[in-house]
Design a protein around this motif. Sequence first.
Motif, short mmCIF file in Angstrom:
data_model
loop_
_atom_site.label_atom_id
_atom_site.label_comp_id
_atom_site.label_asym_id
_atom_site.label_seq_id
_atom_site.Cartn_x
_atom_site.Cartn_y
_atom_site.Cartn_z
N GLY A 58 -20.04 9.82 46.43
CA GLY A 58 -19.29 11.00 47.00
C GLY A 58 -18.56 10.76 48.33
O GLY A 58 -17.61 11.43 49.28
N MET A 59 -19.80 10.07 49.36
CA MET A 59 -18.54 9.90 50.46
C MET A 59 -17.79 8.93 50.86
O MET A 59 -17.85 7.98 50.28
N ALA A 60 -16.98 9.74 51.53
CA ALA A 60 -15.92 8.72 51.72
C ALA A 60 -15.96 7.74 53.28
O ALA A 60 -16.19 8.11 54.36
N LEU A 61 -16.82 6.31 52.62
CA LEU A 61 -17.05 5.13 53.59
C LEU A 61 -16.40 4.83 54.52
O LEU A 61 -16.03 4.02 54.68
N GLU A 62 -15.36 6.00 54.89
CA GLU A 62 -14.33 5.12 55.93
C GLU A 62 -14.57 4.93 57.71
O GLU A 62 -15.15 6.12 57.82
N PHE A 63 -13.27 3.89 57.35
CA PHE A 63 -13.91 3.61 59.27
C PHE A 63 -12.97 4.62 59.90
O PHE A 63 -12.39 4.76 59.45
N GLY A 64 -14.27 4.78 61.54
CA GLY A 64 -14.04 5.66 62.40
C GLY A 64 -13.72 6.77 61.68
O GLY A 64 -13.88 7.75 62.01
N SER A 65 -15.19 7.52 60.84
CA SER A 65 -15.38 8.36 60.55
C SER A 65 -16.48 9.36 60.68
O SER A 65 -17.66 8.31 60.14
N ALA A 66 -16.46 9.80 61.67
CA ALA A 66 -18.22 10.45 62.46
C ALA A 66 -18.42 11.18 61.77
O ALA A 66 -19.84 10.92 61.09
N GLU A 67 -18.45 12.05 59.95
CA GLU A 67 -19.00 12.57 59.10
C GLU A 67 -19.40 11.31 58.12
O GLU A 67 -21.22 11.74 57.93
N ALA A 68 -19.24 9.98 57.77
CA ALA A 68 -19.60 9.34 57.13
C ALA A 68 -20.66 8.47 57.99
O ALA A 68 -21.77 7.82 57.06
N LEU A 69 -20.56 8.71 59.63
CA LEU A 69 -21.74 7.94 60.26
C LEU A 69 -22.68 8.90 60.18
O LEU A 69 -24.17 8.12 60.17
N VAL A 70 -22.33 9.72 60.25
CA VAL A 70 -23.63 10.79 60.24
C VAL A 70 -24.22 11.37 59.29
O VAL A 70 -25.09 11.26 59.23
N TRP A 71 -23.52 11.14 57.91
CA TRP A 71 -24.34 10.80 57.37
C TRP A 71 -25.30 9.46 56.90
O TRP A 71 -26.43 9.60 55.71
N ALA A 72 -24.62 8.70 57.40
CA ALA A 72 -25.47 7.56 56.72
C ALA A 72 -26.87 7.15 57.53
O ALA A 72 -27.47 6.83 57.34
N ALA A 73 -26.21 7.69 58.88
CA ALA A 73 -27.94 8.03 59.34
C ALA A 73 -29.20 8.55 59.45
O ALA A 73 -30.15 8.04 59.04
N GLU A 74 -28.50 9.97 58.22
CA GLU A 74 -29.90 10.18 57.77
C GLU A 74 -29.47 10.30 56.25
O GLU A 74 -31.15 10.48 56.08
N VAL A 75 -28.81 9.40 55.61
CA VAL A 75 -30.14 9.32 54.50
C VAL A 75 -30.25 7.62 54.91
O VAL A 75 -30.93 7.59 53.74
N THR A 76 -29.86 7.09 55.91
CA THR A 76 -30.36 5.71 55.62
C THR A 76 -31.99 5.92 55.95
O THR A 76 -33.26 5.23 56.10
N GLY A 77 -32.31 7.09 57.29
CA GLY A 77 -33.40 7.26 57.91
C GLY A 77 -34.36 7.54 57.00
O GLY A 77 -35.19 7.72 57.35
N THR A 78 -34.27 8.57 55.89
CA THR A 78 -35.02 8.61 55.20
C THR A 78 -34.82 8.65 53.59
O THR A 78 -35.61 8.70 52.93
N ALA A 79 -34.43 7.35 53.30
CA ALA A 79 -34.66 6.49 52.70
C ALA A 79 -33.43 6.94 51.39
O ALA A 79 -34.59 6.93 50.40
N THR A 80 -33.12 7.57 51.33
CA THR A 80 -32.53 7.89 50.51
C THR A 80 -31.23 7.71 49.82
O THR A 80 -30.32 7.73 50.62
N GLY A 81 -30.75 8.21 48.31
CA GLY A 81 -29.49 7.53 47.83
C GLY A 81 -29.14 6.48 48.21
O GLY A 81 -29.04 4.90 48.27
N PHE A 82 -27.72 6.22 48.65
CA PHE A 82 -26.94 5.49 49.11
C PHE A 82 -27.90 4.29 50.65
O PHE A 82 -27.68 3.28 50.36
#
Lengths: 86, 609
Positions: free
Chosen positions: B387-411
């Motif tokens: 559901g995350m719009a992984l768009e260039f320039g999106s601070a929300e997407a960057l923050v989300w990506a750091a959280e889900v990658t650091g915890t090995a969650t979902g995408f």
Amino acid sequence: MIVINVGFQLVSIDPSEVKGIGRDGIGEIPVKDGGSLADAMHMVGLVPDKPFMTLVNGDPVAPENRDDKVLNDGDQIAVFPPIEGG
Amino acid sequence: MGWQEKVLRVDLTAGKITPEPLNMEWAETYIGQRGLGTKYLSEEMDPAVDALSPQNKLIFATGPLTATGASTGGRYSVITKGALTNAIACSNSGGQFGAYLKLAGWDMLILEGRSPEPVYLLVENDDVRLLPAKDFIWGETVWDTEDKIIAKHQNPNLKIASIGVAGESLCRYACVMNDRDRAAGRSGVGAVMGSKNLKAIAAYGSVGTKVANPQAFKEANAAARAKLDPSEPRKRLSSIGTHAMLDVTNSYGSLPTLNCRAVQFDGAASVNVKAAHTPRRSDGKANLQTNKACFACSIGCGRIASIDPEHFSVKDKPRYQISLGGLEYEGIYAVGPMCGVDDIDAATYASALCNEHGMDPISFGASVAAAMELYDIGAITKEETGGMALEFGSAEALVWAAEVTGTATGFGVDIGLGSKRLCEKYGHPDLAMVVKGQEFPGYDPRAMQGMGLAYATSNRGACHLRASPFQDDFAHIRTEGKAAIVKKSQDRNAAWDSTGVCLFAGNAWKVDDLVAQLAGALPGNWTVDGFFDAGERIWNLERLFNLRAGLTKADDTLPKRVMEEPALSGAGKGKVAEIGKMLPEYYELRGWTVDGEPSSQTLGRLGLN
């Protein structure tokens, strides 16, 4: 003496160390007609043979070419320090 | 005499710990740290093994100047086969940990096999124990791991190197972190540690170190400090840090932006060093709080920052409303311009999560940028991201990506594959900005041709620290002369990284200044020529490791984008990276065949037969 004006921008250099440049590191300085990049650097107190990097209108000018790089009215100079990233 | 002359070998499979003498013959030939660790690895291990298998070894190596009192002499390296690259990995870190390992009486740790259960290693001088990590620190963040180990052992002087959940879950660019925000960051050395079920190494030492010739060492060290301390590079690194590079590369047109679609970033002024120094409206504080130095360092290039407490990333998270590791150039380039994000608080938060969970911010940011481009062209959709719009320039997407990658969650598990595997999985391998599987640092090789050659030929994949073509690259956009600059600086840096001293001291020192300190600390005859010879030997040894691992000349290349799509702006406008013009000369200077293999004469000259 005919004088031309050139733009001067300091990138990652403390402007307080340089003469005639605003606190934001951007300014315009007068240079004698036919003056070189080295002349312009001297005018603001930067020693041309120190290992600064320089651009004129976005094109790099190597340290050994600064004496020969003749400036034109309206040229934009950028100077930045020799940082190595980490 | 510089060395403790002791190695600690730990068989994690059997739970067996064995002290052994350091091979002093090798130490004389390969200096220490990077060089000596690579020698041990090459001698003991088949480079063709799977990087995440028990057959891979993990070496923590100090240098002969580590913890001797040498200026900036607190470094250690982690040497292994990289989980990100399947090539030789050598990741160098500062902080306090390496010095304390040496002060405990150990020059090197060699970790073998795989523990049947999660463990951590406690090193208190000669008292060395493997202890259970399960139901204690396994699954914890780096920060909580450090706090819990210190609390359990009631020793606030323990210095800890550990992995976060990223390393446990085999994120391909997981780091080994130490002292909260220092990292042996590149090539996935933390994933190798995770594959061994080793959560942490805690070290405390009071043994001390000795040098061979105390008077000569004292004089050489004092002379080096007298050069370093008042120097302009030291002052600059202390006051504005490596972060200042962002304005330089942006002005020049070598700032990788939007996954290298561009080379200058419109939002640079929002994430540059001036932005970090500017007080914000909410609490009147600036992002940058202060600087931080490693063991025996008078530079203090490390940054300590705070995130705006009103920022969406931390608003309800007091844990992050504190002073924490701040923005350094390579990190901010990757999570900022490379992703098109101009939000300094989002970038600081993402960088902090990289520290907390143990991820390389360069590879993380560049992997997010690759994912954003895959999203942009429709190869990834909200179905994959949840559901995350992984768009260039999106601070929300960057923050989300750091959280889900650091915890090995979902995408986040996919982002944790690294750009190469991610782009291959979604059918667009050319969108990975990597060399040998490792993501670019913050220099676009179209305006910096020497850096392009440095990336392509780096033994550990794309790297800005393996060679130093900066000054020539910022003066000349040309291919002529770059091969010699890259080759010589590769040899220099290989030797320098083997001493235990920080590469940044080299901004003020010449090689002579470092060699004088080596000569005081060690027996034998140390010369500048011998230093460069050792560096060349180390470089070739790394190359041989890679060839035995299955890499070839075909891996000495750059992504298609930078070789075929001209730079859109800046000093290099219209240029592409011309690696083909430089590589043959580079091979020739190295004494390698046209296939990039060291010739028998070269091997003989370097004693590598």
